[in-house]
Design a protein around this motif. Structure first.
Motif, short mmCIF file in Angstrom:
data_model
loop_
_atom_site.label_atom_id
_atom_site.label_comp_id
_atom_site.label_asym_id
_atom_site.label_seq_id
_atom_site.Cartn_x
_atom_site.Cartn_y
_atom_site.Cartn_z
N ASN A 285 44.44 54.23 44.83
CA ASN A 285 43.54 53.91 43.72
C ASN A 285 43.54 52.41 43.49
N LYS A 286 42.41 51.88 43.12
CA LYS A 286 42.24 50.45 42.86
C LYS A 286 42.17 50.22 41.35
N ALA A 287 42.27 48.96 40.96
CA ALA A 287 42.24 48.63 39.54
C ALA A 287 41.61 47.27 39.32
N VAL A 288 40.85 47.15 38.23
CA VAL A 288 40.40 45.83 37.82
C VAL A 288 41.61 45.09 37.29
N ASP A 289 41.49 43.78 37.16
CA ASP A 289 42.64 42.98 36.76
C ASP A 289 42.96 43.06 35.28
N LEU A 290 41.93 42.93 34.44
CA LEU A 290 42.15 42.82 33.00
C LEU A 290 41.28 43.80 32.22
N LEU A 291 41.81 44.23 31.09
CA LEU A 291 41.07 45.06 30.16
C LEU A 291 41.06 44.37 28.81
N CYS A 292 39.95 44.52 28.09
CA CYS A 292 39.86 43.96 26.75
C CYS A 292 39.06 44.93 25.90
N LEU B 215 35.90 45.45 31.25
CA LEU B 215 36.65 45.60 32.49
C LEU B 215 36.40 44.32 33.29
N ILE B 216 37.47 43.56 33.54
CA ILE B 216 37.33 42.22 34.10
C ILE B 216 38.03 42.16 35.46
N GLU B 217 37.28 41.83 36.48
CA GLU B 217 37.83 41.62 37.82
C GLU B 217 37.82 40.12 38.09
N VAL B 218 38.94 39.58 38.57
CA VAL B 218 39.09 38.15 38.78
C VAL B 218 39.26 37.87 40.27
N LYS B 219 38.46 36.95 40.76
CA LYS B 219 38.54 36.51 42.16
C LYS B 219 38.59 35.00 42.17
#
Length: 170
Positions: free
Chosen positions: A41-48, A56-60
């Motif tokens: 399973n994958k996950a986004v980096d941050l939740l707010c 749902l925040i994905e950081v690259k």
């Protein structure tokens, strides 16, 4: 008091009234969900969560290292969003940590879901470090892939931090 979360070389400082968390550090995600329901399973980096909006925040960050994954970035983000939402639903009823369970419940019960892809690229494109991700094209593909979740996903970098977001990035 505001929450500050480091993600790689970037620091996210959230508004004082926002609740934020680094989802892939959750005990539930690491110990119960990541390999539990399905493999990998994958996950986004941050939740707010703020004002009944779930972010749902994905950081690259490609400033130091170029992207090497074969999968399209929009597809990768969409998979992470899908898996994170499934994880939040499961955590809202099954997380052993009561803080994680309560936060997951607030995220799942939000009136609005927002998806953000925060992407940093080299300031100057070169042969060695080309600017390979075109934000407008990424946003368009994310809009198509995620329209049932967020019809207007945000693709941004530090220079595009909007006053309407409940965080700033440095």
């Amino acid at each position: 008091m505001s929450t500050t979360i480091a993600e790689g070389a970037l620091t996210f400082t959230f508004a004082a009234d926002a609740e934020a968390s680094k989802y892939d550090d959750w005990s539930f995600y690491r110990n119960q969900f990541q390999q539990g329901c399905f493999t990998d399973n994958k996950a986004v980096d941050l939740l707010c969560e703020l004002n009944r909006s779930a972010w749902l925040i994905e950081v690259k960050d490609y400033r130091a290292h170029a992207r090497t994954k074969a999968v399209d970035l929009a597809d990768e983000v969409a998979i992470k969003v899908r898996d994170t939402l499934a994880g939040l639903v499961a955590a809202s009823v099954g997380a052993n940590d009561p803080v994680e369970r309560a936060f997951a419940r607030r995220m799942v019960r939000a009136q609005r879901m927002r998806v953000v892809c925060h992407i940093e690229q080299p300031a100057k494109a070169s042969r060695l470090r080309p600017r390979v991700i075109e934000p407008d094209k990424l946003k368009l593909k994310l809009r198509t892939l995620l329209k049932a979740i967020d019809a207007h996903p945000i693709v941004m970098d530090r220079s595009g931090t909007a006053a309407t977001l409940p965080w700033v990035v440095s």
